[in-house]
Write an enzyme that holds these catalytic residues in place. Structure first.
Site, PDB file in Angstrom:
ATOM      1  N   GLU A 102      -3.580  -9.453   4.261  1.00  6.89           N
ATOM      2  CA  GLU A 102      -4.327  -9.128   5.479  1.00  6.89           C
ATOM      3  C   GLU A 102      -5.406 -10.161   5.783  1.00  6.89           C
ATOM      4  O   GLU A 102      -5.685 -10.453   6.947  1.00  6.89           O
ATOM      5  CB  GLU A 102      -4.971  -7.734   5.366  1.00  6.89           C
ATOM      6  CG  GLU A 102      -3.996  -6.582   5.448  1.00  6.89           C
ATOM      7  CD  GLU A 102      -3.388  -6.170   4.107  1.00  6.89           C
ATOM      8  OE1 GLU A 102      -3.433  -6.968   3.149  1.00  6.89           O
ATOM      9  OE2 GLU A 102      -2.859  -5.049   4.023  1.00  6.89           O
TER      10      GLU A 102
ATOM     11  N   GLU B 139       0.832  -1.217   0.000  1.00  9.49           N
ATOM     12  CA  GLU B 139       0.000   0.000   0.000  1.00  9.49           C
ATOM     13  C   GLU B 139       0.862   1.260   0.000  1.00  9.49           C
ATOM     14  O   GLU B 139       0.555   2.243  -0.691  1.00  9.49           O
ATOM     15  CB  GLU B 139      -0.933  -0.028   1.218  1.00  9.49           C
ATOM     16  CG  GLU B 139      -1.963  -1.139   1.102  1.00  9.49           C
ATOM     17  CD  GLU B 139      -2.745  -1.383   2.372  1.00  9.49           C
ATOM     18  OE1 GLU B 139      -3.949  -1.625   2.278  1.00  9.49           O
ATOM     19  OE2 GLU B 139      -2.171  -1.335   3.477  1.00  9.49           O
TER      20      GLU B 139
HETATM   21  N1  CAA Z   1       4.863  -6.991  11.557  1.00  5.41           N
HETATM   22  C1  CAA Z   1       5.699  -7.247  12.583  1.00  5.41           C
HETATM   23  N2  CAA Z   1       6.773  -8.060  12.474  1.00  5.41           N
HETATM   24  C2  CAA Z   1       7.001  -8.637  11.270  1.00  5.41           C
HETATM   25  C3  CAA Z   1       6.175  -8.408  10.168  1.00  5.41           C
HETATM   26  C4  CAA Z   1       5.063  -7.528  10.336  1.00  5.41           C
HETATM   27  N3  CAA Z   1       4.249  -7.223   9.326  1.00  5.41           N
HETATM   28  N4  CAA Z   1       6.643  -9.133   9.115  1.00  5.41           N
HETATM   29  C5  CAA Z   1       7.737  -9.772   9.557  1.00  5.41           C
HETATM   30  N5  CAA Z   1       7.949  -9.488  10.855  1.00  5.41           N
HETATM   31  C6  CAA Z   1       9.032  -9.977  11.727  1.00  5.41           C
HETATM   32  C7  CAA Z   1       8.796 -11.434  12.121  1.00  5.41           C
HETATM   33  O1  CAA Z   1       7.901 -11.506  13.216  1.00  5.41           O
HETATM   34  C8  CAA Z   1      10.206 -11.859  12.457  1.00  5.41           C
HETATM   35  O2  CAA Z   1      10.517 -11.367  13.737  1.00  5.41           O
HETATM   36  P1  CAA Z   1      11.195 -12.348  14.855  1.00  5.41           P
HETATM   37  O3  CAA Z   1      12.519 -12.709  14.263  1.00  5.41           O
HETATM   38  O4  CAA Z   1      11.282 -11.474  16.049  1.00  5.41           O
HETATM   39  O5  CAA Z   1      10.289 -13.517  14.980  1.00  5.41           O
HETATM   40  C9  CAA Z   1      11.053 -11.090  11.442  1.00  5.41           C
HETATM   41  O6  CAA Z   1      10.237 -10.009  10.995  1.00  5.41           O
HETATM   42  C10 CAA Z   1      11.431 -11.934  10.232  1.00  5.41           C
HETATM   43  O7  CAA Z   1      10.242 -12.457   9.673  1.00  5.41           O
HETATM   44  P2  CAA Z   1      10.065 -14.023   9.303  1.00  5.41           P
HETATM   45  O8  CAA Z   1      10.862 -14.875  10.244  1.00  5.41           O
HETATM   46  O9  CAA Z   1       8.592 -14.298   9.230  1.00  5.41           O
HETATM   47  O10 CAA Z   1      10.746 -14.039   7.858  1.00  5.41           O
HETATM   48  P3  CAA Z   1      10.448 -15.060   6.677  1.00  5.41           P
HETATM   49  O11 CAA Z   1      11.510 -14.801   5.657  1.00  5.41           O
HETATM   50  O12 CAA Z   1      10.282 -16.448   7.177  1.00  5.41           O
HETATM   51  O13 CAA Z   1       9.013 -14.618   6.066  1.00  5.41           O
HETATM   52  C11 CAA Z   1       7.376 -13.001   5.303  1.00  5.41           C
HETATM   53  C12 CAA Z   1       8.870 -13.374   5.430  1.00  5.41           C
HETATM   54  C13 CAA Z   1       6.681 -13.956   4.328  1.00  5.41           C
HETATM   55  C14 CAA Z   1       7.325 -11.584   4.762  1.00  5.41           C
HETATM   56  C15 CAA Z   1       6.708 -13.085   6.692  1.00  5.41           C
HETATM   57  O14 CAA Z   1       7.491 -12.368   7.635  1.00  5.41           O
HETATM   58  C16 CAA Z   1       5.314 -12.529   6.738  1.00  5.41           C
HETATM   59  O15 CAA Z   1       4.374 -13.198   6.279  1.00  5.41           O
HETATM   60  N6  CAA Z   1       5.139 -11.332   7.322  1.00  5.41           N
HETATM   61  C17 CAA Z   1       3.835 -10.717   7.505  1.00  5.41           C
HETATM   62  C18 CAA Z   1       3.250 -10.219   6.199  1.00  5.41           C
HETATM   63  C19 CAA Z   1       1.882  -9.655   6.434  1.00  5.41           C
HETATM   64  O16 CAA Z   1       0.956 -10.354   6.797  1.00  5.41           O
HETATM   65  N7  CAA Z   1       1.717  -8.342   6.193  1.00  5.41           N
HETATM   66  C20 CAA Z   1       0.457  -7.645   6.402  1.00  5.41           C
HETATM   67  C21 CAA Z   1       0.471  -6.935   7.719  1.00  5.41           C
HETATM   68  S1  CAA Z   1      -1.118  -6.244   8.146  1.00  5.41           S
HETATM   69  C22 CAA Z   1      -1.211  -4.784   7.296  1.00  5.41           C
HETATM   70  O17 CAA Z   1      -0.302  -4.395   6.602  1.00  5.41           O
HETATM   71  C23 CAA Z   1      -2.474  -3.992   7.516  1.00  5.41           C
HETATM   72  C24 CAA Z   1      -2.677  -2.875   6.580  1.00  5.41           C
HETATM   73  O18 CAA Z   1      -3.149  -3.020   5.479  1.00  5.41           O
HETATM   74  C25 CAA Z   1      -2.379  -1.508   7.003  1.00  5.41           C
END
Ligand code: CAA
Length: 257
Positions: free
Chosen positions: A131, A111
């Site tokens: 999301e 976004e």
């Molecule tokens: N918020 C907070 N922390 C996050 C994050 C997020 N969106 N995305 C990643 N992190 C953190 C993880 O918790 C992790 O922290 P720890 O080491 O402390 O556990 C660190 O970043 C590394 O992440 P991963 O271990 O998960 O890394 P990966 O390479 O295995 O996976 C990924 C990468 C696929 C991007 C995965 O991190 C993921 O799915 N992240 C979330 C994506 C998501 O759902 N985004 C939408 C958020 S909601 C939103 O954005 C609302 C809106 O419209 C305004």
């Protein structure tokens, strides 16, 4: 005040902002946005800056809103805080803002990229609105801007299923202007920004305003607005310089930068 979640530098007339929260894949915390908006304000006010580039790391432009910050919200808290509205600052910057996206641009990360004026993608970029997998609706324009970029079918599939789109698909669908090797991404984006920053700034700003009109109004109103901007451009000395330089077969030296 120093920045902790972003890096800010200037390259000639280009302002470069790098999201820099590697431990959370640049998750968009409130603190990060406070800094990002401060940096945008600084570049917007700086006459020496003509274009801004916003980028992240090679692994992640931004993996979305900070899930850990939001996880305990109830409705009242989410509504009262309305923490997403300040994100829209970038849409009110009048100078051009280019998103240089490498790696994950998910949820709020996708976004935020779409709020910029155009997106240049590294060949490893992945865009998505996951999301739905968290039990929430996209909150920073995902259902609206993505639909305008890629059309209903693809936007609907991505928002409903959380499927990611790779760089090739994003370029085919019109989400990104072009793809470059991830290793060259920042350099390429800064090169484009340099080129823009050498143009007449008021003209660049009028063009940005005119293209954005295409999203807000009817074709008749949009073309009328564009025509008025075109007429107004003849009131600038840069129009005179630009056309004279063409006729004299030399590069223009625009004054209003
Ligand atoms: N918020 C907070 N922390 C996050 C994050 C997020 N969106 N995305 C990643 N992190 C953190 C993880 O918790 C992790 O922290 P720890 O080491 O402390 O556990 C660190 O970043 C590394 O992440 P991963 O271990 O998960 O890394 P990966 O390479 O295995 O996976 C990924 C990468 C696929 C991007 C995965 O991190 C993921 O799915 N992240 C979330 C994506 C998501 O759902 N985004 C939408 C958020 S909601 C939103 O954005 C609302 C809106 O419209 C305004």
């Amino acid at each position: 005040m120093a920045y902790e979640n972003i890096r800010v530098e200037t390259r000639g007339r280009v302002g470069l902002i790098t999201l820099d929260r590697p431990s959370a894949l640049n998750a968009l915390s409130n603190a990060l946005f406070e800094e990002l908006n401060r940096a945008l304000d600084t570049f917007e006010a700086d006459d020496k800056i003509g274009c801004i580039v916003l980028t992240g790391s090679e692994k992640a432009f931004a993996a979305g809103a900070d899930i850990k910050e939001m996880s305990e919200f109830d409705f009242a808290e989410a509504y009262k805080r309305d923490h997403i509205t300040p994100w829209e600052r970038v849409t009110r910057v009048r100078k051009p803002v280019i998103a240089a996206v490498s790696g994950y641009a998910l949820g709020g990360g996708c976004e935020l990229a779409m709020m910029c004026d155009f997106i240049i993608a590294g060949d490893n970029a992945k865009f998505g609105q996951p999301e739905v997998t968290l039990g929430v609706v996209p909150g920073a324009g995902g259902t609206q801007r993505l639909t305008r970029f890629v059309g209903k079918s693809k936007a609907m599939e991505m928002c409903l299923s959380g499927r990611f789109m790779d760089a090739e698909e994003a370029e085919r669908a019109g989400l990104v202007s072009r793809i470059v090797p991830a290793a060259d991404l920042v350099e390429e984006a800064v090169n484009v920004a340099h080129k823009i920053a050498e143009m007449s700034l008021p003209i660049v700003m009028m063009i940005k305003e005119s293209v954005n009109r295409a999203y807000e109004t009817t074709l008749a109103e949009g073309t009328r607005f564009e025509r008025r901007m075109f007429h107004a451009s003849f009131a600038t000395e840069d129009q005179n310089e630009g056309m004279r330089a063409f006729i004299e077969k030399r590069s223009p030296q625009f004054k209003n930068k």
